[in-house]
Structure formats: C-alpha cells, structure tokens
Design a protein around this motif. Structure first.
Motif, PDB file in Angstrom:
ATOM      1  N   TYR A  15       0.812  -1.210   0.000  1.00  0.00           N
ATOM      2  CA  TYR A  15       0.000   0.000   0.000  1.00  0.00           C
ATOM      3  C   TYR A  15       0.852   1.268   0.000  1.00  0.00           C
ATOM      4  CZ  TYR A  15      -3.173   3.664   1.450  1.00  0.00           C
ATOM      5  OH  TYR A  15      -3.876   4.828   1.509  1.00  0.00           O
ATOM      6  N   ALA A  16       1.910   1.275   0.760  1.00  0.00           N
ATOM      7  CA  ALA A  16       2.747   2.474   0.862  1.00  0.00           C
ATOM      8  C   ALA A  16       3.349   2.839  -0.493  1.00  0.00           C
ATOM      9  CB  ALA A  16       3.851   2.260   1.892  1.00  0.00           C
ATOM     10  N   ARG A  17       3.785   1.835  -1.236  1.00  0.00           N
ATOM     11  CA  ARG A  17       4.376   2.106  -2.559  1.00  0.00           C
ATOM     12  C   ARG A  17       3.320   2.602  -3.545  1.00  0.00           C
ATOM     13  NH1 ARG A  17       7.597  -2.169  -6.236  1.00  0.00           N
ATOM     14  NH2 ARG A  17       8.181  -0.723  -7.872  1.00  0.00           N
ATOM     15  N   TRP A  18       2.131   1.972  -3.536  1.00  0.00           N
ATOM     16  CA  TRP A  18       1.054   2.428  -4.411  1.00  0.00           C
ATOM     17  C   TRP A  18       0.631   3.851  -4.041  1.00  0.00           C
ATOM     18  CZ3 TRP A  18      -0.375   0.832  -8.912  1.00  0.00           C
ATOM     19  CH2 TRP A  18      -0.210  -0.490  -9.273  1.00  0.00           C
ATOM     20  N   HIS A  19       0.512   4.102  -2.763  1.00  0.00           N
ATOM     21  CA  HIS A  19       0.125   5.435  -2.303  1.00  0.00           C
ATOM     22  C   HIS A  19       1.160   6.465  -2.743  1.00  0.00           C
ATOM     23  CE1 HIS A  19      -0.407   8.802   0.504  1.00  0.00           C
ATOM     24  NE2 HIS A  19      -1.689   8.488   0.383  1.00  0.00           N
ATOM     25  N   GLY A  20       2.434   6.095  -2.646  1.00  0.00           N
ATOM     26  CA  GLY A  20       3.495   6.998  -3.084  1.00  0.00           C
ATOM     27  C   GLY A  20       3.425   7.309  -4.576  1.00  0.00           C
ATOM     28  N   PHE A  61       0.656   7.154  -6.560  1.00  0.00           N
ATOM     29  CA  PHE A  61      -0.536   7.927  -6.909  1.00  0.00           C
ATOM     30  C   PHE A  61      -0.644   9.239  -6.128  1.00  0.00           C
ATOM     31  CE2 PHE A  61      -1.649   3.973  -8.907  1.00  0.00           C
ATOM     32  CZ  PHE A  61      -2.304   4.405 -10.050  1.00  0.00           C
ATOM     33  N   ALA A  62       0.260   9.489  -5.213  1.00  0.00           N
ATOM     34  CA  ALA A  62       0.292  10.781  -4.524  1.00  0.00           C
ATOM     35  C   ALA A  62       0.950  11.844  -5.395  1.00  0.00           C
ATOM     36  CB  ALA A  62       1.043  10.652  -3.202  1.00  0.00           C
ATOM     37  N   LYS A 114      -1.433  11.265 -11.075  1.00  0.00           N
ATOM     38  CA  LYS A 114      -2.864  11.571 -11.034  1.00  0.00           C
ATOM     39  C   LYS A 114      -3.327  12.110 -12.383  1.00  0.00           C
ATOM     40  CE  LYS A 114      -3.257  12.575  -6.115  1.00  0.00           C
ATOM     41  NZ  LYS A 114      -3.629  13.573  -5.115  1.00  0.00           N
TER      42      LYS A 114
END
Length: 121
Positions: A51-56, A58-59, A64
């Motif tokens: 999750y942390a890598r995906w969040h990074g 798409f942040a 985006k």
C-alpha cells in the motif's frame, strides 16, 4: 450520344464517421497503452507492491494527471465504440437515443467518480 449524368444515390446510415473516429480510437488506444506501460514498468521495478508504494505513486501529481487523462481517453474510446454499436444495431430512433443518453450519463458518472478517487482530500 447524350451527355447523361449518372448520379450515385447512396443512402449512408449508421455509424460512418470516418477518419475522425478512426483516428480518435487510435489516439485513445495509444494513451491507454502508454499508461499500461508506465504501470508495467512500475510492477517490474524491484521492491514490494504494498500500500505504501502504491500510495506513493498515486500521490504524485503527474501520476494523477496521467491516470485521469487515461480515464478520459478510455471514456471517449468507449463512447465511440458504443455509439457505433447503437447506431449500427438499434434501428428504432427512440430506443437508440435512450441508449445513447444512458451511455453518456454513465460515462460522465464514471469520469466524476475517477476525479473523486484521484483528488479527494
């Protein structure tokens, strides 16, 4: 011999929009392919897919934006295809219009949902 003029009285109906729609389908497919390649490179990069890598990923604003441009390309790609299907296979005008309006509303809702997912605080 007389100078008779033979006219071609061809009735063109259905989804025959020609070069513009053909080109739109190719351009939108290219945008979708670029997005797919970006994700493929990301998947193949070393490191866990958590999750942390995906969040990074798409942040970042560029991701985006690329994602939303791809969603818009997908929506237009779908619209051209569905419009052609409705025009080619649904002969009653009222039913065809209802299906086209339903398709447009659904695709607009999908675009709004994508905006919300990508940029909600």
């Amino acid at each position: 011999m007389g100078t008779e003029r033979i006219a071609n009285k061809r009735l063109v109906v259905g989804a025959h929009y020609g070069l513009r729609d053909w080109l739109a389908q190719r351009v939108t497919a290219a945008v979708i392919a670029v997005f797919t390649l970006v994700l493929l490179v990301y998947f193949l990069a070393p490191g866990p897919l958590d999750y942390a890598r995906w969040h990074g990923l798409f942040a970042q604003q560029w991701m985006k934006l690329l994602t939303f441009v791809t969603v818009l390309a997908l929506i237009y790609h779908v619209w051209v295809g569905m419009r052609d299907i409705w025009m080619d296979y649904i002969k009653p005008v009222g039913v065809r219009l209802l299906l086209q309006i339903g398709t447009i509303l659904w695709l607009l809702a999908c675009a709004g949902w994508a905006l919300q997912v990508l940029w909600r605080a």
